[in-house]
Design a protein around this motif. Structure first.
Motif, PDB file in Angstrom:
ATOM      1  N   ASP A   1      38.781 -52.345  19.002  1.00  0.00           N
ATOM      2  CA  ASP A   1      39.599 -53.496  18.603  1.00  0.00           C
ATOM      3  C   ASP A   1      38.734 -54.531  17.881  1.00  0.00           C
ATOM      4  OD1 ASP A   1      41.184 -55.736  18.337  1.00  0.00           O
ATOM      5  OD2 ASP A   1      42.044 -55.583  20.356  1.00  0.00           O
ATOM      6  N   MET A   2      38.907 -54.625  16.566  1.00  0.00           N
ATOM      7  CA  MET A   2      38.088 -55.560  15.785  1.00  0.00           C
ATOM      8  C   MET A   2      38.255 -57.004  16.248  1.00  0.00           C
ATOM      9  SD  MET A   2      37.925 -56.134  11.653  1.00  0.00           S
ATOM     10  CE  MET A   2      37.340 -54.519  11.178  1.00  0.00           C
ATOM     11  N   ASN A   3      39.427 -57.333  16.774  1.00  0.00           N
ATOM     12  CA  ASN A   3      39.666 -58.720  17.191  1.00  0.00           C
ATOM     13  C   ASN A   3      39.055 -59.036  18.559  1.00  0.00           C
ATOM     14  OD1 ASN A   3      40.660 -61.213  16.409  1.00  0.00           O
ATOM     15  ND2 ASN A   3      42.603 -60.951  17.519  1.00  0.00           N
ATOM     16  N   ARG A   4      38.215 -58.148  19.062  1.00  0.00           N
ATOM     17  CA  ARG A   4      37.441 -58.415  20.281  1.00  0.00           C
ATOM     18  C   ARG A   4      35.948 -58.297  19.990  1.00  0.00           C
ATOM     19  NH1 ARG A   4      41.477 -60.285  21.090  1.00  0.00           N
ATOM     20  NH2 ARG A   4      43.074 -59.877  22.662  1.00  0.00           N
TER      21      ARG A   4
ATOM     22  N   ASN B   1      50.421 -70.932  23.292  1.00  0.00           N
ATOM     23  CA  ASN B   1      49.072 -71.486  23.448  1.00  0.00           C
ATOM     24  C   ASN B   1      48.339 -70.668  24.511  1.00  0.00           C
ATOM     25  OD1 ASN B   1      46.767 -72.935  23.990  1.00  0.00           O
ATOM     26  ND2 ASN B   1      47.787 -74.937  24.086  1.00  0.00           N
ATOM     27  N   THR B   2      47.351 -69.901  24.084  1.00  0.00           N
ATOM     28  CA  THR B   2      46.654 -69.024  25.038  1.00  0.00           C
ATOM     29  C   THR B   2      45.626 -69.793  25.889  1.00  0.00           C
ATOM     30  OG1 THR B   2      45.126 -68.438  23.265  1.00  0.00           O
ATOM     31  CG2 THR B   2      46.915 -66.894  23.695  1.00  0.00           C
ATOM     32  N   GLN B   3      45.421 -71.073  25.580  1.00  0.00           N
ATOM     33  CA  GLN B   3      44.424 -71.885  26.302  1.00  0.00           C
ATOM     34  C   GLN B   3      43.139 -71.100  26.502  1.00  0.00           C
ATOM     35  OE1 GLN B   3      46.198 -74.278  29.550  1.00  0.00           O
ATOM     36  NE2 GLN B   3      48.133 -73.284  29.019  1.00  0.00           N
ATOM     37  N   THR B   4      42.659 -70.596  25.393  1.00  0.00           N
ATOM     38  CA  THR B   4      41.589 -69.608  25.388  1.00  0.00           C
ATOM     39  C   THR B   4      40.346 -70.032  26.168  1.00  0.00           C
ATOM     40  OG1 THR B   4      42.405 -68.822  23.273  1.00  0.00           O
ATOM     41  CG2 THR B   4      40.150 -68.238  23.834  1.00  0.00           C
ATOM     42  N   LYS B   5      39.924 -71.263  25.971  1.00  0.00           N
ATOM     43  CA  LYS B   5      38.653 -71.702  26.552  1.00  0.00           C
ATOM     44  C   LYS B   5      38.647 -71.541  28.075  1.00  0.00           C
ATOM     45  CE  LYS B   5      35.433 -75.575  26.307  1.00  0.00           C
ATOM     46  NZ  LYS B   5      35.587 -76.614  27.345  1.00  0.00           N
TER      47      LYS B   5
ATOM     48  N   TYR C   1      39.251 -67.693  17.774  1.00  0.00           N
ATOM     49  CA  TYR C   1      38.424 -68.512  18.660  1.00  0.00           C
ATOM     50  C   TYR C   1      37.010 -68.692  18.095  1.00  0.00           C
ATOM     51  CZ  TYR C   1      36.848 -70.889  22.824  1.00  0.00           C
ATOM     52  OH  TYR C   1      36.362 -71.848  23.674  1.00  0.00           O
ATOM     53  N   PHE C   2      36.520 -67.680  17.384  1.00  0.00           N
ATOM     54  CA  PHE C   2      35.241 -67.848  16.681  1.00  0.00           C
ATOM     55  C   PHE C   2      35.340 -69.041  15.716  1.00  0.00           C
ATOM     56  CE2 PHE C   2      32.923 -67.247  12.701  1.00  0.00           C
ATOM     57  CZ  PHE C   2      31.608 -67.229  13.167  1.00  0.00           C
TER      58      PHE C   2
ATOM     59  N   GLU D   1      39.891 -64.895  28.711  1.00  0.00           N
ATOM     60  CA  GLU D   1      38.585 -64.313  28.419  1.00  0.00           C
ATOM     61  C   GLU D   1      38.617 -63.386  27.200  1.00  0.00           C
ATOM     62  OE1 GLU D   1      35.873 -62.774  31.328  1.00  0.00           O
ATOM     63  OE2 GLU D   1      34.788 -62.582  29.422  1.00  0.00           O
ATOM     64  N   ALA D   2      39.674 -62.547  27.101  1.00  0.00           N
ATOM     65  CA  ALA D   2      39.752 -61.601  25.979  1.00  0.00           C
ATOM     66  C   ALA D   2      39.837 -62.348  24.650  1.00  0.00           C
ATOM     67  CB  ALA D   2      40.953 -60.677  26.147  1.00  0.00           C
TER      68      ALA D   2
END
Ligand SMILES: [Zn+2]
Length: 428
Positions: free
Chosen positions: A86-89, A188-192, A204-205, A196-197
């Motif tokens: 998965d390129m997006n990981r 909103n994935t609230q990534t921070k 996120y980058f 984690e994924a």
């Protein structure tokens, strides 16, 4: 599709993907720049046919748009999410020997260019995102029909009010829905803190590097490609409006016109071999197609066109759509002849090898002494060389046409055992 021609070369390194992405800058020089990235997942065609149509049919008149329509090109033509994973990981950490490394490194560099003020990452996600759970398809875990943000806002960036922008655009998109269930929402994935994924993702980058970015997701569960492409294009237009980017498009934005435009795959050219083929109506298999024993470089105005060496010959793709397989015969190539005299319906003209000859009912091609003309699907007793013979459309065997409509025929030129190029006769 006319304006732009792109050339693709097959990479020689075994440690890299075969096909690299292409970058298309639509610039006026002034104003902000929107970067649109399509095709990070190869089995999400809404996310790459939209930028393909955007490049072919939009003109930027103020501001700038940079388009990468085919980020994960190898996976796209195989219709797989990611043939190397998965390129997006891979945007937080990537191993040195990862086949996606060069692509990920290069797109990161591009995203961080100071000119880029907002980034879109395009997908077709599973289901239909809804804040409240309803069933397997409509729930908070689904991704489709949503603008995905990693956080509500990114302080200090010009388009850092991600939540506000996404909510405004989802409302605008909801005006053009083909069906009510296609409604867009903001996720909103609230990534921070919570995902984690997603911390390994492209957007996120960007966020970590102070670049506003979000994902536009149409749904894998919408079967109709034109409908998805329509929604993607509509959202590009809304993002451009927010950024003060002005444009002209040469068609009316609705499902029908998008469907018609998607039927046009453009052309492929194999310039060193003087071969040019229109792709839209080709038969699924074309036999005995002459190719240089040394291989050949091809190009197309359609940035999703690629060829792959398959079991039975060269396969030609537009994105995840397989157009045709050329069963090839290899020849040495002879470059000595540039043009020939041809007659279309009795009218004389000089025509370059590797171009089309348009005729209504008959044609004739004269090749110089020492060369031989072979019109595929035509034969006249006793004539090995078909130079100088008038050929009526009705006298060619339709089984040998290049296209399903039986309008296109190959006129191939040889010198001794070498191939010198092809003229495609087009009975309009
Ligand atoms: Zn995706």
């Amino acid at each position: 599709m006319k304006k732009i021609i792109f050339a693709f070369f097959v990479a020689l390194s075994l440690n890299a993907a075969n096909l690299h992405f292409s970058l298309h800058k639509m610039e006026t020089g002034k104003g902000d720049t929107l970067l649109i990235i399509g095709g990070i997942h190869g089995n999400e065609p809404g996310g790459y046919f939209a930028p393909m149509l955007f490049l072919a049919h939009y003109k930027i008149t103020e501001g700038n748009v940079w388009v990468v329509p085919n980020l994960n090109f190898d996976s796209l033509i195989q219709n797989q999410r990611g043939i190397y994973g998965d390129m997006n990981r891979k945007f937080a950490v990537i191993k040195n020997d990862d086949k996606d490394k060069k692509i990920v490194d290069d797109i990161k560099k591009l995203m961080l260019e100071p000119k880029v003020s907002l980034i879109l990452n395009l997908h077709d996600g599973h289901g239909f995102y809804r804040p409240q759970p309803k069933n397997d398809l409509f729930n908070p875990k689904a991704w489709g029909q949503a603008f995905i943000i990693d956080q509500q806002a990114l302080a200090g960036a010009k388009y850092g009010n991600l939540g506000e922008i996404a909510s405004k655009i989802s409302k605008k998109n909801n005006v053009v829905l083909e069906e009510d269930v296609h409604e867009f929402n903001v996720k909103n994935t609230q990534t921070k803190d919570k995902d984690e994924a997603m911390r390994q993702s492209l957007t996120y980058f960007a966020i970590k590097n102070k670049k506003p970015a979000l994902a536009v997701e149409t749904s894998k569960n919408i079967a109709d490609l034109p409908t998805k492409v329509l929604y993607q294009l509509k959202s590009f237009e809304e993002f451009m409006q927010i950024m003060g980017i002005k444009y002209k498009r040469d068609f009316e934005l609705n499902q029908k016109t998008v469907a018609a435009l998607l039927q046009n795959y453009g052309e492929i050219e194999i310039p060193p071999l003087k071969i040019k083929l229109p792709l839209s109506d080709l038969k699924p298999q074309i036999k005995y197609f002459p190719i240089d024993a040394k291989g050949a470089v091809y190009k197309s105005q359609n940035p999703l066109v690629a060829t792959m060496q398959g079991k039975n010959g060269y396969e030609i793709y537009s994105g995840n759509i397989k157009i045709t397989t050329l069963t090839t015969q290899t020849y040495a190539f002879d470059d000595s002849l540039k043009e020939v005299e041809a007659f279309a319906d009795g009218k004389s003209q000089q025509i370059a090898i590797g171009s089309y000859l348009k005729a209504k009912s008959n044609f004739k091609i004269n090749v110089p002494d020492g060369y031989r003309l072979n019109i595929i699907g035509f034969s006249k007793k006793g004539a090995e060389n078909e130079s100088g013979i008038e050929v009526a459309k009705s006298s060619i065997d339709k089984n040998y046409s290049l296209d399903k409509s039986a309008k296109l025929y190959r006129a191939e030129i040889y010198k001794g055992k070498s191939f010198c190029g092809m003229i495609v006769v087009n009975f309009e």
